[in-house]
Design a protein around this motif. Sequence first.
Motif, PDB file in Angstrom:
ATOM      1  N   UNK A  91      97.567  45.901   6.752  1.00 41.17           N
ATOM      2  CA  UNK A  91      97.779  44.526   7.185  1.00 41.17           C
ATOM      3  C   UNK A  91      96.947  44.237   8.425  1.00 41.17           C
ATOM      4  N   UNK A  92      96.135  43.191   8.359  1.00 39.68           N
ATOM      5  CA  UNK A  92      95.234  42.852   9.456  1.00 39.68           C
ATOM      6  C   UNK A  92      94.482  41.576   9.109  1.00 39.68           C
ATOM      7  N   UNK A  93      93.781  41.051  10.094  1.00 39.48           N
ATOM      8  CA  UNK A  93      92.797  40.020   9.816  1.00 39.48           C
ATOM      9  C   UNK A  93      91.479  40.742   9.518  1.00 39.48           C
ATOM     10  N   UNK A  94      90.882  40.428   8.395  1.00 45.08           N
ATOM     11  CA  UNK A  94      89.645  41.067   7.968  1.00 45.08           C
ATOM     12  C   UNK A  94      88.486  40.120   8.251  1.00 45.08           C
ATOM     13  N   UNK A  95      87.473  40.669   8.921  1.00 44.12           N
ATOM     14  CA  UNK A  95      86.312  39.892   9.324  1.00 44.12           C
ATOM     15  C   UNK A  95      85.073  40.380   8.595  1.00 44.12           C
ATOM     16  N   UNK A  96      84.346  39.446   8.051  1.00 45.10           N
ATOM     17  CA  UNK A  96      83.032  39.733   7.484  1.00 45.10           C
ATOM     18  C   UNK A  96      82.008  39.666   8.606  1.00 45.10           C
ATOM     19  N   UNK A  97      80.999  40.517   8.519  1.00 44.45           N
ATOM     20  CA  UNK A  97      80.015  40.545   9.588  1.00 44.45           C
ATOM     21  C   UNK A  97      78.621  40.834   9.045  1.00 44.45           C
ATOM     22  N   UNK A  98      77.628  40.284   9.716  1.00 45.94           N
ATOM     23  CA  UNK A  98      76.242  40.504   9.330  1.00 45.94           C
ATOM     24  C   UNK A  98      75.459  41.091  10.491  1.00 45.94           C
TER      25      UNK A  98
END
Length: 128
Positions: A91-98
């Motif tokens: 459980x978490x906030x999932x962040x996409x990153x480039x």
Amino acid sequence: QVQLVESGGGLVQAGGSLRLSCAASGRTSSIYNMGWFRQAPGKEREFVAAVKWSSGVTYYADSVKGRFTISRDNAKNTVYLQMNSLKPENTAVYYCTGGTKYCINYVCYVSRQNYAYWGQGTQVTVSS
């Protein structure tokens, strides 16, 4: 500039699956790698997985190996995170990153400082 928009988060029971998507737009030619990080309440943001955009070579945190799969669709400028056998601790906030840094080893891929662009995050909640 690059814009990243995530989707696919939600609530799932332990043992279930979710697929996150992240669509990139803008100056995507500047991106060498794309990845996913996550941040649980009260914890640091941590590396989950990454993919080298050109070759598709993937990297994973030990805690998700064998359960999560990162993939990319170059034609759609989209990266995915398939998450199976989910656990409450996921459980978490999932962040996409480039990332615009050309990485040649695992240490590079897991370092937040090597990623220039971040999405707004998508909440993943796994109930027990």
